[in-house]
Design a protein around this motif. Structure first.
Motif, PDB file in Angstrom:
ATOM      1  N   MET A   1     103.702  -7.028  56.088  1.00  0.00           N
ATOM      2  CA  MET A   1     102.979  -7.061  57.378  1.00  0.00           C
ATOM      3  C   MET A   1     101.529  -7.530  57.215  1.00  0.00           C
ATOM      4  N   LYS A   2     100.959  -7.301  56.023  1.00  0.00           N
ATOM      5  CA  LYS A   2      99.547  -7.653  55.802  1.00  0.00           C
ATOM      6  C   LYS A   2      99.287  -9.150  56.030  1.00  0.00           C
ATOM      7  N   ILE A   4     100.482 -11.121  58.155  1.00  0.00           N
ATOM      8  CA  ILE A   4     100.323 -11.464  59.577  1.00  0.00           C
ATOM      9  C   ILE A   4      98.883 -11.215  60.022  1.00  0.00           C
ATOM     10  N   PHE A   5      98.326 -10.069  59.626  1.00  0.00           N
ATOM     11  CA  PHE A   5      96.931  -9.756  59.967  1.00  0.00           C
ATOM     12  C   PHE A   5      95.990 -10.778  59.331  1.00  0.00           C
ATOM     13  N   LEU A   6      96.310 -11.171  58.096  1.00  0.00           N
ATOM     14  CA  LEU A   6      95.496 -12.161  57.391  1.00  0.00           C
ATOM     15  C   LEU A   6      95.532 -13.497  58.140  1.00  0.00           C
ATOM     16  N   ILE A   8      96.176 -13.941  61.337  1.00  0.00           N
ATOM     17  CA  ILE A   8      95.444 -13.782  62.602  1.00  0.00           C
ATOM     18  C   ILE A   8      93.937 -13.871  62.351  1.00  0.00           C
ATOM     19  N   ALA A   9      93.479 -13.230  61.269  1.00  0.00           N
ATOM     20  CA  ALA A   9      92.060 -13.255  60.921  1.00  0.00           C
ATOM     21  C   ALA A   9      91.604 -14.681  60.633  1.00  0.00           C
TER      22      ALA A   9
END
Ligand code: ZN
Length: 69
Positions: A1-2, A4-6, A8-9
């Motif tokens: 999941m990490k 995806i956040f990366l 988006i960032a």
């Protein structure tokens, strides 16, 4: 999941940088010329293209003549 956040960032940073760059480009553009409206037909023309007659502005010599017979 990490990941995806990366992603988006990274996308957010890219978008912010792009917005900042386009904002600066827009600010460096020359200012919009002063627009005048033809006293005969109401058409808007740039100040340097307008035909001046009796301190009134027209879009063309024809309209200056038609308004001043
Ligand atoms: Zn006109």
């Amino acid at each position: 999941m990490k990941i995806i956040f990366l992603l988006i960032a990274v996308l957010l940073i890219w978008w912010v940088l792009r917005t900042l760059r386009s904002g600066r480009a827009a600010a460096s553009k020359p200012q919009i010329k002063n627009m005048l409206s033809c006293k005969y037909c109401g058409l808007h023309i740039p100040e340097d293209e307008a035909v001046q007659h009796n301190s009134k502005s027209y879009c063309s010599k024809e309209h200056a003549q038609k308004d001043n017979p």
